[in-house]
Design a protein around this motif. Structure first.
Motif, mmCIF file in Angstrom:
data_model
loop_
_atom_site.group_PDB
_atom_site.id
_atom_site.type_symbol
_atom_site.label_atom_id
_atom_site.label_comp_id
_atom_site.label_asym_id
_atom_site.label_seq_id
_atom_site.Cartn_x
_atom_site.Cartn_y
_atom_site.Cartn_z
ATOM 1 N N HIS A 1 -45.498 -12.088 -14.955
ATOM 2 C CA HIS A 1 -46.952 -12.035 -15.154
ATOM 3 C C HIS A 1 -47.688 -12.964 -14.196
ATOM 4 N N LEU A 2 -46.961 -13.861 -13.532
ATOM 5 C CA LEU A 2 -47.596 -14.787 -12.603
ATOM 6 C C LEU A 2 -47.863 -14.098 -11.274
ATOM 7 N N SER A 3 -48.955 -14.471 -10.624
ATOM 8 C CA SER A 3 -49.371 -13.839 -9.379
ATOM 9 C C SER A 3 -48.947 -14.670 -8.185
ATOM 10 N N ILE A 4 -48.982 -14.013 -7.018
ATOM 11 C CA ILE A 4 -48.610 -14.687 -5.778
ATOM 12 C C ILE A 4 -49.492 -14.155 -4.658
ATOM 13 N N ALA A 5 -49.919 -15.032 -3.769
ATOM 14 C CA ALA A 5 -50.739 -14.614 -2.632
ATOM 15 C C ALA A 5 -49.909 -13.771 -1.674
ATOM 16 N N LYS A 6 -50.533 -12.747 -1.085
ATOM 17 C CA LYS A 6 -49.832 -11.832 -0.177
ATOM 18 C C LYS A 6 -50.653 -11.649 1.089
ATOM 19 N N MET B 1 -57.910 -16.410 2.685
ATOM 20 C CA MET B 1 -57.441 -16.804 1.359
ATOM 21 C C MET B 1 -55.931 -16.649 1.238
ATOM 22 N N ALA B 2 -55.397 -15.575 1.801
ATOM 23 C CA ALA B 2 -53.956 -15.334 1.697
ATOM 24 C C ALA B 2 -53.154 -16.398 2.424
ATOM 25 N N THR B 3 -53.698 -16.926 3.505
ATOM 26 C CA THR B 3 -53.014 -17.966 4.266
ATOM 27 C C THR B 3 -53.429 -19.375 3.840
ATOM 28 N N ALA C 1 -56.015 -8.529 -4.052
ATOM 29 C CA ALA C 1 -54.708 -8.184 -3.501
ATOM 30 C C ALA C 1 -54.201 -9.262 -2.553
ATOM 31 N N CYS C 2 -55.122 -9.933 -1.850
ATOM 32 C CA CYS C 2 -54.724 -11.003 -0.932
ATOM 33 C C CYS C 2 -54.318 -12.264 -1.693
ATOM 34 N N ARG C 3 -55.125 -12.618 -2.699
ATOM 35 C CA ARG C 3 -54.794 -13.779 -3.534
ATOM 36 C C ARG C 3 -55.513 -13.641 -4.864
ATOM 37 N N GLU D 1 -50.227 -19.577 -10.434
ATOM 38 C CA GLU D 1 -49.893 -18.868 -9.204
ATOM 39 C C GLU D 1 -48.573 -19.406 -8.667
ATOM 40 N N ILE D 2 -47.837 -18.540 -7.997
ATOM 41 C CA ILE D 2 -46.580 -18.926 -7.362
ATOM 42 C C ILE D 2 -46.854 -19.260 -5.904
ATOM 43 N N ASP D 3 -46.286 -20.355 -5.450
ATOM 44 C CA ASP D 3 -46.451 -20.765 -4.065
ATOM 45 C C ASP D 3 -45.702 -19.793 -3.160
#
Length: 460
Positions: free
Chosen positions: A140-145, A167-169, A219-221, A411-413
């Motif tokens: 359920h945790l999100s991650i930046a892509k 934001m993604a970077t 979708a980016c973060r 959020e996951i690093d």
């Protein structure tokens, strides 16, 4: 009789031999017509000029393969070259040399070179990032892509495309900074918007224009809580627009509302919080801070400019090292700074401090603080030593949600994530470890955060 018993006459013997020889010739011709390789033992011996031309053609083929491999590695090619793709180019080189007999040899060299190309450049740019497998209990945790701009919806504005990549970077990282950048980007989206015939701005803008921008940014973060609050506010403003109002006037109203929101809820809020927090610092204090926060940095600089003499202890995040920037900034202004790059000797540093100053990414309605990973450790250590913990937070960062642990929202690093382990970017600090929360509406106890939410609802 003896001749009949021993075998047929000589003439009959010779005829079958001729018949057996004739079918063999077409078989050889058939092989040549199909392009099959000729037995090297029966192949004619090449002259010196032919051998030289053959070597030259093979060298040209190898150069072509090396050039193709470099282009694939650099990402200039859309897909890696395989054996089937490299063969024709090599064959073309052979054909230009006019050596038809070398086709079988060039085909062999082409296949080998193609395999080498596939082994070196078979991984497309998207596959260079290792596939991360998150355990199901943390799914359920999100991650930046880092989402490619070409994959975005055609309605996404160029400004929003750039913002999503930033934001993604993590080029834009703090929640309040991300919020301000998002609102300014949406302002440009509204400026360039034209209502299609047969539609109204109030009904068309949100689902067909704003939602694609929001989906791309998400979708980016994952959105921070302040972005979620501001986007709900913006959609409410759009829905309130009278359909009879001209389009240009309606767009101007929305842009003016965004400017007022940024001024009141971000700029003025930061100024008020900075002043209130700076007044809590007195001469001789030792302020302990964690990492680097823009709001904390402004508070310390404001207190110093007001003539207060104090020292600062910076405990840095061992992964991000942003506290080094804060330390250099404070030292350049003449503030005494002690820097620690990790949590080693944390208790010793905390007991030297007279106050711990933290900045919240968000505050939950039950008084828990959502902050950078490591904030909870500082608060727990300070509570054990009876050192007050002061939290700075804009009201736009307050949410009506509740959290009692660090796994409900997080959020996951993306930089430190693998199938074996991963790092969380934030943690939740319970209200019992916090002393006071300073907002632009006043200073309250952590458990009184719901009162601020009620004030905000009444003002709206």
């Amino acid at each position: 009789m003896s001749a009949a018993a021993n075998g047929p006459p000589p003439e009959a013997t010779n005829k079958p031999v001729e018949k057996s020889e004739k079918p063999q010739a077409p078989a050889k011709n058939e092989k040549k017509s199909k392009g099959e390789a000729v037995d090297p033992t029966n192949a004619p011996k090449l002259s010196g000029a032919e051998l030289k031309a053959k070597a030259k053609a093979e060298k040209a083929a190898r150069r072509a393969q090396i050039k193709a491999t470099k282009e694939v590695v650099k990402g200039d090619a859309a897909a890696p070259l395989g054996p089937g793709q490299s063969g024709p180019s090599t064959g073309d080189v052979k054909a230009n040399k006019g050596k038809g007999k070398q086709d079988s040899v060039s085909g062999t060299n082409s296949g080998a070179a193609g395999k080498a190309t596939a082994s070196k450049g078979s991984t497309p740019p998207a596959a260079t990032e290792p596939k991360v497998t998150i355990p199901e209990c943390f799914s359920h945790l999100s991650i930046a892509k880092k989402s490619a701009m070409t994959n975005a919806d055609k309605d996404v504005h160029p400004t929003v495309l750039v913002l999503g990549q930033q934001m993604a970077t993590f080029a834009i990282d703090e929640s309040i900074t991300r919020l301000k950048a998002t609102l300014l980007a949406f302002k440009k989206v509204i400026d360039s918007y034209n209502t299609p015939p047969g539609n109204t701005l109030a009904r068309h803008l949100t689902p067909h224009v704003l939602n694609p921008q929001i989906d791309y940014l998400t979708a980016c973060r994952p959105m921070c809580f302040s972005m979620g609050n501001a986007i709900r506010w913006l959609k409410l403003q759009v829905s309130k627009i009278d359909p009879d109002v001209p389009e240009q006037e309606a767009k101007k109203q929305l842009c003016d509302s965004i400017d007022s929101f940024i001024q009141e809820r971000i700029s003025v809020a930061d100024f008020v919080i900075t002043e209130k927090a700076a007044r809590r610092i007195v001469n001789g204090d030792t302020i302990l801070v964690f990492g680097r926060s823009t709001l904390v940095e402004r508070t310390l600089l404001h207190a110093h400019s007001a003539g207060t003499r104090f020292s600062v202890i910076v405990i840095d995040d061992p992964y991000e090292k942003k506290g080094q920037v804060l330390s250099k900034t404070l030292a350049a202004e003449g503030i005494s700074v002690s820097y620690c790059g990790d949590f080693g000797g944390l208790r010793w540093h905390v007991q030297r401090a007279s106050m711990v100053l933290l900045c919240a990414e968000s505050m939950f309605s039950n008084g828990s603080m959502y902050g950078r990973s490591g904030s909870c450790d500082l608060a727990i250590a300070a509570k054990a030593l009876e050192i007050p913990v002061t939290v700075l937070c804009e009201t736009i960062n307050i949410t009506d949600r509740v959290a009692t642990d660090s796994l409900t929202y997080n959020e996951i690093d993306p930089e430190r994530c693998s199938a074996a382990s991963f790092r969380l970017l934030f943690d939740a600090t319970l209200a019992k470890y916090l002393s006071v929360v300073i907002t632009e509406l006043g200073s309250v106890q952590p458990t009184s955060v719901p009162d601020i939410l009620r004030k905000l609802e009444e003002s709206n």
